[in-house]
Design an enzyme around this catalytic site. Structure first.
Site, PDB file in Angstrom:
ATOM      1  N   GLN A 114     -15.322 -83.935  25.932  1.00 56.38           N
ATOM      2  CA  GLN A 114     -16.631 -83.401  25.575  1.00 56.38           C
ATOM      3  C   GLN A 114     -17.107 -83.827  24.192  1.00 56.38           C
ATOM      4  OE1 GLN A 114     -15.317 -79.291  27.102  1.00 56.38           O
ATOM      5  NE2 GLN A 114     -17.514 -79.256  27.415  1.00 56.38           N
ATOM      6  N   HIS A 168      -7.256 -80.773  29.431  1.00 55.08           N
ATOM      7  CA  HIS A 168      -8.566 -80.147  29.540  1.00 55.08           C
ATOM      8  C   HIS A 168      -9.412 -81.034  30.460  1.00 55.08           C
ATOM      9  CE1 HIS A 168     -11.351 -77.092  27.384  1.00 55.08           C
ATOM     10  NE2 HIS A 168     -12.084 -77.663  28.331  1.00 55.08           N
ATOM     11  N   ASN A 225      -5.969 -76.103  30.458  1.00 58.14           N
ATOM     12  CA  ASN A 225      -7.189 -75.334  30.277  1.00 58.14           C
ATOM     13  C   ASN A 225      -7.775 -74.959  31.641  1.00 58.14           C
ATOM     14  OD1 ASN A 225      -9.579 -74.345  28.680  1.00 58.14           O
ATOM     15  ND2 ASN A 225     -10.595 -75.740  30.100  1.00 58.14           N
ATOM     16  N   ASN A 249      -9.951 -67.291  28.256  1.00 61.17           N
ATOM     17  CA  ASN A 249     -11.314 -67.805  28.096  1.00 61.17           C
ATOM     18  C   ASN A 249     -12.232 -66.833  28.831  1.00 61.17           C
ATOM     19  OD1 ASN A 249      -9.955 -70.016  27.059  1.00 61.17           O
ATOM     20  ND2 ASN A 249     -10.783 -71.494  28.507  1.00 61.17           N
ATOM     21  N   GLU A 262     -11.430 -69.166  24.282  1.00 60.43           N
ATOM     22  CA  GLU A 262     -12.844 -69.582  24.350  1.00 60.43           C
ATOM     23  C   GLU A 262     -13.712 -68.351  24.516  1.00 60.43           C
ATOM     24  OE1 GLU A 262     -13.941 -72.541  27.304  1.00 60.43           O
ATOM     25  OE2 GLU A 262     -12.198 -73.768  26.827  1.00 60.43           O
ATOM     26  N   TRP A 279     -16.088 -70.994  21.418  1.00 62.44           N
ATOM     27  CA  TRP A 279     -16.517 -72.210  22.106  1.00 62.44           C
ATOM     28  C   TRP A 279     -18.001 -72.374  21.791  1.00 62.44           C
ATOM     29  CZ3 TRP A 279     -13.956 -76.070  24.430  1.00 62.44           C
ATOM     30  CH2 TRP A 279     -14.763 -77.088  24.950  1.00 62.44           C
ATOM     31  N   GLU A 326     -21.528 -81.136  28.055  1.00 62.76           N
ATOM     32  CA  GLU A 326     -21.147 -79.971  28.862  1.00 62.76           C
ATOM     33  C   GLU A 326     -20.984 -80.355  30.341  1.00 62.76           C
ATOM     34  OE1 GLU A 326     -19.994 -76.972  28.347  1.00 62.76           O
ATOM     35  OE2 GLU A 326     -20.207 -76.354  30.428  1.00 62.76           O
ATOM     36  N   TRP A 327     -20.000 -81.218  30.622  1.00 67.15           N
ATOM     37  CA  TRP A 327     -19.592 -81.539  31.991  1.00 67.15           C
ATOM     38  C   TRP A 327     -20.799 -81.882  32.873  1.00 67.15           C
ATOM     39  CZ3 TRP A 327     -14.864 -82.674  31.045  1.00 67.15           C
ATOM     40  CH2 TRP A 327     -14.078 -81.888  30.209  1.00 67.15           C
TER      41      TRP A 327
HETATM   42  C1  PNW Z   1     -15.223 -73.742  30.207  1.00 70.42           C
HETATM   43  N1  PNW Z   1     -17.734 -71.096  35.580  1.00 70.42           N
HETATM   44  O1  PNW Z   1     -15.677 -74.160  31.461  1.00 70.42           O
HETATM   45  C2  PNW Z   1     -14.500 -74.946  29.668  1.00 70.42           C
HETATM   46  O2  PNW Z   1     -13.178 -74.696  29.271  1.00 70.42           O
HETATM   47  C3  PNW Z   1     -15.262 -75.694  28.619  1.00 70.42           C
HETATM   48  O3  PNW Z   1     -14.824 -77.032  28.593  1.00 70.42           O
HETATM   49  C4  PNW Z   1     -16.737 -75.562  28.863  1.00 70.42           C
HETATM   50  O4  PNW Z   1     -17.496 -76.369  28.008  1.00 70.42           O
HETATM   51  C5  PNW Z   1     -17.094 -74.102  28.668  1.00 70.42           C
HETATM   52  O5  PNW Z   1     -16.307 -73.262  29.494  1.00 70.42           O
HETATM   53  C6  PNW Z   1     -18.555 -73.787  28.913  1.00 70.42           C
HETATM   54  O6  PNW Z   1     -18.901 -74.031  30.256  1.00 70.42           O
HETATM   55  C7  PNW Z   1     -16.195 -73.325  32.430  1.00 70.42           C
HETATM   56  O7  PNW Z   1     -18.401 -71.687  36.460  1.00 70.42           O
HETATM   57  C8  PNW Z   1     -16.916 -73.936  33.439  1.00 70.42           C
HETATM   58  O8  PNW Z   1     -17.500 -69.879  35.631  1.00 70.42           O
HETATM   59  C9  PNW Z   1     -17.425 -73.200  34.473  1.00 70.42           C
HETATM   60  C10 PNW Z   1     -17.201 -71.831  34.505  1.00 70.42           C
HETATM   61  C11 PNW Z   1     -16.485 -71.202  33.498  1.00 70.42           C
HETATM   62  C12 PNW Z   1     -15.988 -71.963  32.451  1.00 70.42           C
END
Ligand code: PNW
Length: 443
Positions: free
Chosen positions: A18, A119, A163, A284, A346, A393, A400-401
């Site tokens: 990221q 991660h 992660n 998280n 997070e 975080w 952001e993915w």
């Molecule tokens: C986390 N959901 O991802 C990750 O650990 C991080 O890399 C990311 O940037 C951050 O949260 C914010 O999204 C998630 O769908 C992705 O519930 C999706 C979910 C939760 C956390």
């Protein structure tokens, strides 16, 4: 804000894919996220992490930002394809050198390095051999953990193996919203088991190489039944078992919850490897989940429903600090004396933050978010839950993915593509918070 205990760890979190960029620099190999981002339609803005925040070249500036914030810890992740370009075998010394420089710079600034080993950026050759559906990946992960610990084991202060293995399984292999983009729904259980097996094997490797404590970072979501019927409660229990217990029950010695999965991949002895003692549980937390009974023709044993009555972030996630206190109480009640000390690895939120005419970035919603969630952590400590740290975080706006650059989670604004960093008003707020948080001044 009430006082936090002496020694409470204040941190910020990021992950390699990221922020680092430098995807083709100094011998890094391809990751599944390079492949996924190059597939049309997968990423909201069509972007990739090829440059991201260019942290690979700007890490010294970013370390200075952390020092200015006054954090006592930084949670980053090591890019597996940067240190092992084909996933196994030949080591990329320049990749390890980058983490050497990063870790030494953190220590020189009084910041504890907290390293996550996985991660989500799996080396593409490992995916080509079946990824986490293949049991061999667990062994490759342990070899990779051994390599990193051999180099950084004297300086990393806390290891985090995986992660959010639940999100990697469910979005990566269940629904296909994340890399590697597979759509196996409940047939993705082997991904859970092989990640957990890799975790357990890696714990052994880390303990052999490093005296530092070992953790895993799971994401949790307190589950709220959205109806009073027995079917609504059964659906909520099923979702709770899937999201909150599938990984944590076996990690804490309780075996897998009953979810109706085919568990053929579980071999004798695996559950003992997985239940290797943990020093810290990384939590998280983003939001609670509303659940009710599914429609008759649904393939899932639950239906997810939006929670009403909460403010929302730019991700449309509800802002629910009460859910964090509830979650921490749930963990204590469910796991009792088997629950290790917790660090919130997070917690954070996305808003559409942009500089004003003077170049300042004001993010009052993030300040309110952090204030609420820190108060929730404090209340949980007063309830008797052993919480020893909190990581925001994220340090920086980043990639952001599947949302690309469209969701800004940072305490520091990043202008893409120039990479110019501007601390937001939440950065100044958190600096003051940390400086005055405890009975002992932290620095
Ligand atoms: C986390 N959901 O991802 C990750 O650990 C991080 O890399 C990311 O940037 C951050 O949260 C914010 O999204 C998630 O769908 C992705 O519930 C999706 C979910 C939760 C956390």
């Amino acid at each position: 804000m009430p006082e936090f205990p002496t020694g409470f760890r204040w941190g910020v979190s990021t992950s390699a894919y990221q922020i680092e960029g430098a995807a083709d620099t100094d011998g890094r190999g391809p990751s599944i996220w390079d492949t996924f981002a190059a597939t049309p339609g997968r990423i909201a803005d069509g972007s990739s992490g090829a440059v991201a925040c260019d942290h690979y070249h700007r890490y010294a500036e970013d370390t200075a930002l952390m020092a200015g914030l006054g954090v006592t810890a930084y949670r980053f992740s090591v890019s597996w394809p940067r240190v092992l370009p084909t996933g196994a075998g030949a080591v990329n010394a320049s990749g390890l050198d980058f983490y050497d420089r990063l870790v030494d710079g953190l220590l020189a600034n009084g910041i504890d390095p907290v390293a996550t080993l996985f991660h989500w950026d799996l080396p593409q050759p490992i995916e080509d051999a079946g990824g986490w559906l293949n049991r061999d990946t667990a062994y490759r992960f342990a070899e990779y953990a051994d390599l990193v610990a051999a180099h950084l084991g004297d300086r990393v202060k806390l290891w985090i193996t995986l992660n959010e293995p639940f999100i990697h399984m469910s979005l990566g292999y269940g629904t296909g919203e994340h890399a590697p983009g597979r759509t196996l729904l409940f047939d993705s259980f082997p991904v859970a088991h092989h990640q957990l097996l890799g975790h357990g094997l890696a714990v052994g490797a880390l303990r052999a190489r490093s005296g530092s404590p070992v953790a895993i970072a799971n994401n949790y979501s307190p589950v709220r039944p959205m109806g009073d019927s027995p079917a609504d409660h059964a659906a909520a229990a099923a979702y709770e078992a899937l999201h909150n217990r599938l990984f944590t029950d076996p990690l804490l010695g309780r075996g897998y919850p009953e979810l109706g999965f085919d568990q053929d991949v579980v071999r004798d002895g695996d559950l003992d490897v997985i239940a290797a003692p943990l020093d810290v549980l990384g939590v998280n937390y983003y939001n609670p989940t509303g659940v009710r009974a599914p429609e008759a023709d649904s393939p899932l044993p639950f239906a997810l429903v939006p929670l009403e009555g909460y403010p929302r972030t730019a991700f449309d996630w509800p802002v629910a600090p009460d859910g964090l206190r509830e979650l921490l109480g749930w963990l204590r009640d469910r796991y009792g004396p088997d629950l290790p000390p917790i660090q919130i690895t997070e917690s954070g939120c996305a808003y559409d933050d942009e500089p004003d005419a003077q170049g300042r970035v004001s993010d009052p919603d993030r300040i309110a978010y952090l204030d609420g969630h820190l108060r929730a952590v404090h209340a949980a400590i007063a309830d008797g839950v052993d919480v020893t740290g909190y990581f925001v975080w994220s340090l920086l706006d980043n990639w952001e993915w599947a949302e690309g650059f469209t969701k800004r989670f940072g305490l520091v604004h990043v202008d893409f593509p120039t990479g110019r960093r501007t601390p937001k008003s939440s950065y100044a707020w958190l600096r003051e918070m940390i400086a005055t948080a405890g009975p002992d001044p932290l620095r």
